[in-house]
Enzyme design. Structure first.
Site, PDB file in Angstrom:
ATOM      1  N   ALA A   1      14.436 -59.871  16.998  1.00  0.00           N
ATOM      2  CA  ALA A   1      14.158 -60.367  18.420  1.00  0.00           C
ATOM      3  C   ALA A   1      12.930 -61.372  18.421  1.00  0.00           C
ATOM      4  CB  ALA A   1      14.131 -59.406  19.475  1.00  0.00           C
TER       5      ALA A   1
ATOM      6  N   LEU B   1      15.952 -75.718  16.931  1.00  0.00           N
ATOM      7  CA  LEU B   1      15.062 -75.811  18.249  1.00  0.00           C
ATOM      8  C   LEU B   1      13.795 -75.836  17.715  1.00  0.00           C
ATOM      9  CD1 LEU B   1      13.050 -72.830  18.793  1.00  0.00           C
ATOM     10  CD2 LEU B   1      15.679 -71.738  19.311  1.00  0.00           C
ATOM     11  N   ALA B   2      12.996 -76.451  18.727  1.00  0.00           N
ATOM     12  CA  ALA B   2      11.673 -76.752  18.562  1.00  0.00           C
ATOM     13  C   ALA B   2      10.980 -75.731  19.716  1.00  0.00           C
ATOM     14  CB  ALA B   2      11.151 -78.201  18.691  1.00  0.00           C
TER      15      ALA B   2
ATOM     16  N   CYS C   1       7.091 -72.778  10.513  1.00  0.00           N
ATOM     17  CA  CYS C   1       8.071 -73.417   9.580  1.00  0.00           C
ATOM     18  C   CYS C   1       7.823 -74.378   8.672  1.00  0.00           C
ATOM     19  CB  CYS C   1       9.132 -73.301  10.362  1.00  0.00           C
ATOM     20  SG  CYS C   1      10.026 -71.897  10.830  1.00  0.00           S
TER      21      CYS C   1
ATOM     22  N   ARG D   1       0.972 -69.449  14.949  1.00  0.00           N
ATOM     23  CA  ARG D   1       1.232 -69.292  13.519  1.00  0.00           C
ATOM     24  C   ARG D   1       0.860 -70.762  12.674  1.00  0.00           C
ATOM     25  NH1 ARG D   1       7.139 -66.684  13.826  1.00  0.00           N
ATOM     26  NH2 ARG D   1       7.484 -68.333  15.246  1.00  0.00           N
TER      27      ARG D   1
HETATM   28  P1  NAD Z   1       9.857 -63.748  14.304  1.00  0.00           P
HETATM   29  O1  NAD Z   1       8.884 -63.262  13.453  1.00  0.00           O
HETATM   30  O2  NAD Z   1       9.196 -64.477  15.720  1.00  0.00           O
HETATM   31  O3  NAD Z   1      10.943 -62.900  14.683  1.00  0.00           O
HETATM   32  C1  NAD Z   1      11.550 -62.064  13.570  1.00  0.00           C
HETATM   33  C2  NAD Z   1      11.797 -60.601  14.073  1.00  0.00           C
HETATM   34  O4  NAD Z   1      12.665 -59.977  13.047  1.00  0.00           O
HETATM   35  C3  NAD Z   1      10.398 -60.044  14.256  1.00  0.00           C
HETATM   36  O5  NAD Z   1      10.696 -59.380  15.533  1.00  0.00           O
HETATM   37  C4  NAD Z   1      10.699 -58.703  13.180  1.00  0.00           C
HETATM   38  O6  NAD Z   1      10.205 -57.576  13.793  1.00  0.00           O
HETATM   39  C5  NAD Z   1      12.149 -58.627  13.050  1.00  0.00           C
HETATM   40  N1  NAD Z   1      12.684 -57.891  11.806  1.00  0.00           N
HETATM   41  C6  NAD Z   1      12.388 -58.041  10.505  1.00  0.00           C
HETATM   42  N2  NAD Z   1      13.050 -57.548   9.679  1.00  0.00           N
HETATM   43  C7  NAD Z   1      13.948 -56.832  10.622  1.00  0.00           C
HETATM   44  C8  NAD Z   1      14.878 -55.865  10.295  1.00  0.00           C
HETATM   45  N3  NAD Z   1      15.080 -55.216   8.865  1.00  0.00           N
HETATM   46  N4  NAD Z   1      15.581 -55.259  10.957  1.00  0.00           N
HETATM   47  C9  NAD Z   1      15.661 -55.513  12.466  1.00  0.00           C
HETATM   48  N5  NAD Z   1      14.442 -56.509  12.984  1.00  0.00           N
HETATM   49  C10 NAD Z   1      13.690 -56.849  11.881  1.00  0.00           C
HETATM   50  O7  NAD Z   1      10.380 -65.053  13.596  1.00  0.00           O
HETATM   51  P2  NAD Z   1      11.044 -66.441  14.166  1.00  0.00           P
HETATM   52  O8  NAD Z   1      10.115 -67.489  14.620  1.00  0.00           O
HETATM   53  O9  NAD Z   1      12.090 -65.984  15.205  1.00  0.00           O
HETATM   54  O10 NAD Z   1      11.855 -66.918  12.810  1.00  0.00           O
HETATM   55  C11 NAD Z   1      13.173 -66.127  12.474  1.00  0.00           C
HETATM   56  C12 NAD Z   1      13.730 -67.231  11.386  1.00  0.00           C
HETATM   57  O11 NAD Z   1      14.120 -68.529  12.097  1.00  0.00           O
HETATM   58  C13 NAD Z   1      12.732 -67.698  10.268  1.00  0.00           C
HETATM   59  O12 NAD Z   1      13.555 -67.857   8.948  1.00  0.00           O
HETATM   60  C14 NAD Z   1      12.346 -69.109  10.629  1.00  0.00           C
HETATM   61  O13 NAD Z   1      12.052 -69.882   9.539  1.00  0.00           O
HETATM   62  C15 NAD Z   1      13.613 -69.649  11.475  1.00  0.00           C
HETATM   63  N6  NAD Z   1      13.333 -70.663  12.207  1.00  0.00           N
HETATM   64  C16 NAD Z   1      12.212 -70.360  13.115  1.00  0.00           C
HETATM   65  C17 NAD Z   1      12.091 -71.478  14.240  1.00  0.00           C
HETATM   66  C18 NAD Z   1      11.031 -71.362  15.298  1.00  0.00           C
HETATM   67  O14 NAD Z   1      10.678 -72.193  16.172  1.00  0.00           O
HETATM   68  N7  NAD Z   1      10.248 -70.197  15.368  1.00  0.00           N
HETATM   69  C19 NAD Z   1      12.912 -72.233  14.388  1.00  0.00           C
HETATM   70  C20 NAD Z   1      14.089 -72.422  13.574  1.00  0.00           C
HETATM   71  C21 NAD Z   1      14.402 -71.579  12.380  1.00  0.00           C
HETATM   72  C1  UGA Z   2       9.892 -77.459  14.227  1.00  0.00           C
HETATM   73  C2  UGA Z   2      11.191 -78.471  14.304  1.00  0.00           C
HETATM   74  O1  UGA Z   2      10.993 -79.792  15.075  1.00  0.00           O
HETATM   75  C3  UGA Z   2      12.631 -77.867  14.531  1.00  0.00           C
HETATM   76  O2  UGA Z   2      13.473 -78.815  14.750  1.00  0.00           O
HETATM   77  C4  UGA Z   2      12.606 -76.657  13.744  1.00  0.00           C
HETATM   78  O3  UGA Z   2      13.748 -76.085  14.243  1.00  0.00           O
HETATM   79  C5  UGA Z   2      11.675 -75.688  13.480  1.00  0.00           C
HETATM   80  O4  UGA Z   2      10.331 -76.447  13.304  1.00  0.00           O
HETATM   81  C6  UGA Z   2      11.726 -74.608  12.849  1.00  0.00           C
HETATM   82  O5  UGA Z   2      12.176 -74.607  11.760  1.00  0.00           O
HETATM   83  O6  UGA Z   2      10.856 -73.627  12.868  1.00  0.00           O
HETATM   84  P1  UGA Z   2       8.332 -76.549  15.966  1.00  0.00           P
HETATM   85  O7  UGA Z   2       7.466 -76.248  14.695  1.00  0.00           O
HETATM   86  O8  UGA Z   2       8.474 -75.686  16.917  1.00  0.00           O
HETATM   87  O9  UGA Z   2       9.526 -77.268  15.424  1.00  0.00           O
HETATM   88  O10 UGA Z   2       7.784 -77.644  16.581  1.00  0.00           O
HETATM   89  P2  UGA Z   2       7.278 -79.327  16.320  1.00  0.00           P
HETATM   90  O11 UGA Z   2       7.457 -79.910  17.635  1.00  0.00           O
HETATM   91  O12 UGA Z   2       8.171 -79.951  15.383  1.00  0.00           O
HETATM   92  O13 UGA Z   2       6.004 -79.332  15.919  1.00  0.00           O
HETATM   93  C7  UGA Z   2       5.395 -78.946  14.659  1.00  0.00           C
HETATM   94  C8  UGA Z   2       4.047 -79.459  14.640  1.00  0.00           C
HETATM   95  O14 UGA Z   2       3.902 -80.933  14.234  1.00  0.00           O
HETATM   96  C9  UGA Z   2       2.895 -79.131  15.622  1.00  0.00           C
HETATM   97  O15 UGA Z   2       1.730 -78.675  15.275  1.00  0.00           O
HETATM   98  C10 UGA Z   2       2.942 -80.674  16.245  1.00  0.00           C
HETATM   99  O16 UGA Z   2       1.819 -80.663  16.954  1.00  0.00           O
HETATM  100  C11 UGA Z   2       2.918 -81.411  15.225  1.00  0.00           C
HETATM  101  N1  UGA Z   2       3.248 -82.571  15.463  1.00  0.00           N
HETATM  102  C12 UGA Z   2       5.001 -83.049  15.973  1.00  0.00           C
HETATM  103  C13 UGA Z   2       2.625 -83.691  15.175  1.00  0.00           C
HETATM  104  O17 UGA Z   2       1.433 -83.540  14.473  1.00  0.00           O
HETATM  105  N2  UGA Z   2       2.670 -84.974  15.487  1.00  0.00           N
HETATM  106  C14 UGA Z   2       4.387 -85.367  15.655  1.00  0.00           C
HETATM  107  O18 UGA Z   2       4.881 -86.589  16.045  1.00  0.00           O
HETATM  108  C15 UGA Z   2       5.162 -84.093  16.302  1.00  0.00           C
END
Ligand code: NAD
Ligand code: UGA
Length: 481
Positions: free
Chosen positions: A9, A159-160, A272, A342
Site C-alpha cells: 500500500a 506514474l510520476a 527509482c 527518497r
Molecule cells: P513503497 O515503499 O511506498 O511501498 C511498498 C509497500 O510494500 C510498503 O508499504 C511495504 O510495507 C509493503 N510490503 C513489502 N513487502 C510486503 C509483503 N511481503 N506483504 C505486504 N506488504 C509488503 O514503494 P513504492 O514507491 O510504492 O514502489 C513500489 C514499486 O513500484 C517499486 O518496485 C518501485 O520501483 C515501483 N515504482 C514506483 C514508483 C513511484 O513513483 N514511487 C513509480 C513506478 C514504479
Molecule cells: C519517475 C518517472 O518520471 C516515472 O515515469 C516513473 O514511473 C517513476 O520515476 C518511477 O519509476 O518511480 P518520479 O521519480 O516520481 O517519476 O518523478 P520525476 O518527475 O521523473 O522526477 C525525478 C527527479 O528528476 C526529480 O528529482 C526531479 O526534480 C528531477 N528532474 C526531472 C530534473 O532534475 N529535471 C527534469 O527535467 C525532470
C-alpha cells in the site's frame, strides 16, 4: 464482481488501486500491507502519502469498493487478480550490493501467495523488477501449486509522483506483458478489460513478459539520461557563459528531441531512477555486457557529480569555508508537490555541507522534522530496508541541523540560501525582506532555477543558478584564486 487484491500500500499500490476502484465501481479492490501503520493511515483522514487529487479519489470509493486491510492472507486467497507492488530496493549487502535489486520483499509475497491460494490466480508484477523476474516468480508459485493455475503478467507503472492522479487518469500507455500461451493470452485480456474501462484501446500495449519488464527499466534509464545530459551541459555552460535554459530551449525545439524533461538541476532524486539504472547496470554485467553497463553507469555518475559540484560551489563561493556559518536549505523533497524524500538531492547536499561544518536551517512545506533527521542519519540505500530504519539519533551531524517552520525563519541570520526543491512558494518569497535579515555578503544558490537571478542581484544577493552565467562576484573570485 471481479476481485482484485494489491500487496503493498505504498506510493504505487495506493494510488493505482484507488484509480481502478474509482473507474470500475463493479470491481472490488483490497489493498493489503504488512505495515499496519500504513493501512491505518489509508483508512484515516490523513492518507500516508501526499498526492494532489488523491484524497478525493480515495474518499469517493473507500469502504464501497476500495478497502485497505492488514489481513493480507485472507484477501490474497479471495482475489482473482493479485497485483504485487512491494518495494524492490537496491541490495545493501551480499552479491550485487549497491547495484542489484533486492527481491526479498517480492519473494516473500510470492511465497505467501503460493501458500494461501486455493483457486487460480493472475499475479501481476506492478513493482519495477529485473528482467526475467517473472520466471523466478513462476517457479516459486508453481513449485507447490497443488494444481492451481498461476498466470504471471508484467504491468509496470509509469506514474510520476506529484502528478500520480493525472497520470493514472489519462496514462500515455498501459503496458501488459504475458506469456504467449493460450493461458497467458487469456490473462492479458482479463487485465486489459480492467484498464479498458477508462483507457483508450490504442494506449493499452500488450507484449511478451521480458519486453514489458525491460521497457520499464529502459524508460526510467532514458528519462534519467536526459537529466544527466542537461546537467553535464550545465557544467559547461557555467564554464563558458552559456545559459543552460537557452540551450535546452534551442535543442528542445527539435521535435526528435522534444522539450520535456530537459531541466538542469542539482540532481535527480526519487526512489527509482538511481535504483533502476543500477539494476540495469547489474543485469548488463551479469550478461557479460561490460560496455553497456558502463554506458548506463555514467548517468548515475554525472548525477553524483552534479550534487558534489553544487556543494563545492557553495563552499568555494563562501571564501572556501562554511564552518560555523548558518545556511538555509529551502526544500527537502525530491521534487515539488510531494512529501517524498527518497534519494532526494537535498540529503547529499546537506551531508556535504555538514561535513564542512556548516549549520543548516532546513524548511520544506511537506516534509516533517522527524523525516529529515532520519534521512540525514541513514546510510546510502538503507532508507528502503525497514530493518535498518532506526529512530533519529543525536549524532554530530544532527546537532548542526535545525528544522524550521518557514523560509523566512530559515534564512534569518544566514550567510547563504540553497534552494533544493522547486516549490512554487519559493518563487514569490519577499527576497528583499530575506536579504535585510541575512549576513553580508548574502548568497543564493539555486539548484532548481526557481529565482529571478537579475532581480535578486539588484537587491544585492550574490546568486549562483545551475547552468547560468556566473555572478560577476563569483567570476572575480575564481579569477583571483
Ligand atoms: P513503497 O515503499 O511506498 O511501498 C511498498 C509497500 O510494500 C510498503 O508499504 C511495504 O510495507 C509493503 N510490503 C513489502 N513487502 C510486503 C509483503 N511481503 N506483504 C505486504 N506488504 C509488503 O514503494 P513504492 O514507491 O510504492 O514502489 C513500489 C514499486 O513500484 C517499486 O518496485 C518501485 O520501483 C515501483 N515504482 C514506483 C514508483 C513511484 O513513483 N514511487 C513509480 C513506478 C514504479
Ligand atoms: C519517475 C518517472 O518520471 C516515472 O515515469 C516513473 O514511473 C517513476 O520515476 C518511477 O519509476 O518511480 P518520479 O521519480 O516520481 O517519476 O518523478 P520525476 O518527475 O521523473 O522526477 C525525478 C527527479 O528528476 C526529480 O528529482 C526531479 O526534480 C528531477 N528532474 C526531472 C530534473 O532534475 N529535471 C527534469 O527535467 C525532470
Amino acid at each position: 464482481m471481479v476481485k482484485i487484491c494489491c500487496i503493498g500500500a505504498g506510493y504505487v499500490g495506493g494510488p493505482t488501486m484507488a484509480m481502478i476502484a474509482y473507474k470500475c465501481p463493479d470491481v472490488k479492490v483490497v489493498v493489503v500491507d504488512i505495515s499496519t501503520a500504513r493501512i491505518n493511515a489509508w483508512n484515516s483522514d490523513h492518507l500516508p502519502i501526499f498526492e494532489p487529487g488523491l484524497d478525493e479519489v480515495v474518499k469517493a470509493c473507500r469502504d464501497k469498493n476500495l478497502f485497505f486491510s492488514s489481513d493480507v492472507e485472507a484477501h490474497v486467497a479471495d482475489a482473482e487478480i493479485i497485483f504485487v507492488s512491494v518495494n524492490t530496493p537496491t541490495k545493501t549487502r551480499g552479491l550485487g550490493a549497491g547495484k542489484a535489486a533486492d527481491l526479498t520483499y517480492w519473494e516473500s509475497a510470492a511465497r505467501m501467495i503460493a501458500d494461501v491460494s486455493k483457486s487460480d490466480k493472475i499475479v501481476v508484477e506492478k513493482s519495477t523488477v529485473p528482467v526475467k523476474t517473472a520466471e523466478a516468480i513462476e517457479r516459486i508459485l508453481t513449485h507447490n501449486s497443488g494444481g492451481i493455475n498461476f498466470q504471471i503478467l508484467s504491468n509496470p507503472e509509469f506514474l510520476a509522483e506529484g502528478t500520480a492522479i493525472e497520470d493514472l487518469t489519462s496514462p500515455e500507455r498501459v503496458l501488459i506483458g504475458g506469456r504467449e500461451t493460450p493461458g497467458g493470452k487469456k490473462a492479458i485480456e482479463a487485465l486489459k478489460a480492467v484498464y479498458a474501462r477508462w483507457v483508450p484501446d490504442d494506449r493499452i500495449i500488450t507484449m511478451n513478459l521480458w519486453s514489458a519488464e525491460l521497457s520499464k527499466l529502459a524508460a526510467n534509464a532514458f528519462l534519467a539520461q536526459r537529466i544527466s545530459s542537461m546537467n553535464a551541459i550545465s557544467a559547461l555552460c557555467e564554464a563558458t557563459g552559456a545559459n543552460v535554459y537557452e540551450v535546452a530551449y534551442a535543442i528542445g525545439k527539435d521535435s526528435r528531441i522534444g522539450h520535456r524533461f530537459l531541466n538542469a538541476s542539482v540532481g535527480f532524486g526519487g526512489s527509482c531512477f538511481q535504483k533502476d539504472i543500477l539494476n540495469l547496470v547489474y543485469i548488463c554485467e551479469c550478461n557479460g555486457l561490460a560496455e553497456v553497463a558502463n554506458y548506463w553507469r555514467q548517468v548515475v555518475h554525472i548525477n553524483e557529480y552534479q550534487k558534489s559540484r553544487f556543494v563545492n560551489r557553495v563552499v568555494s563561493s563562501m571564501f572556501n569555508t562554511v564552518s560555523g556559518k548558518k545556511i538555509a536549505i529551502l526544500g527537502f523533497a525530491f521534487k515539488k508537490d510531494t512529501g517524498d524524500t527518497r534519494e532526494t538531492a537535498a540529503i547529499d547536499v546537506c551531508n556535504g555541507l555538514v561535513g564542512d561544518q556548516a549549520l543548516l536551517s532546513i524548511y520544506d512545506p511537506r516534509v516533517t522534522e522527524d523525516q529529515i533527521r532520519r534521512d540525514l542519519a541513514l546510510n546510502k540505500f538503507d532508507w528502503d530496508h525497514p530493518q535498518h530504519l532506526m529512530p533519529s539519533s543525536p549524532s554530530a551531524t544532527l546537532k548542526q541541523v535545525s528544522v524550521v517552520m518557514d523560509a523566512y525563519q530559515a534564512a534569518k541570520g544566514a550567510h547563504g540560501i540553497c534552494i533544493m526543491t522547486e516549490w512554487d512558494e519559493f518563487k514569490t518569497l519577499d527576497y528583499q525582506k530575506i536579504f535585510n535579515g541575512m549576513e553580508k555578503p548574502a548568497f543564493v544558490f539555486d539548484g532548481r532555477n526557481v529565482v529571478n537571478v537579475e532581480e535578486l542581484r539588484k537587491i544585492g544577493f550574490v546568486v549562483f543558478s545551475i547552468g547560468k552565467p556566473l555572478d560577476p562576484w563569483l567570476k572575480d573570485l575564481m579569477a583571483a584564486a
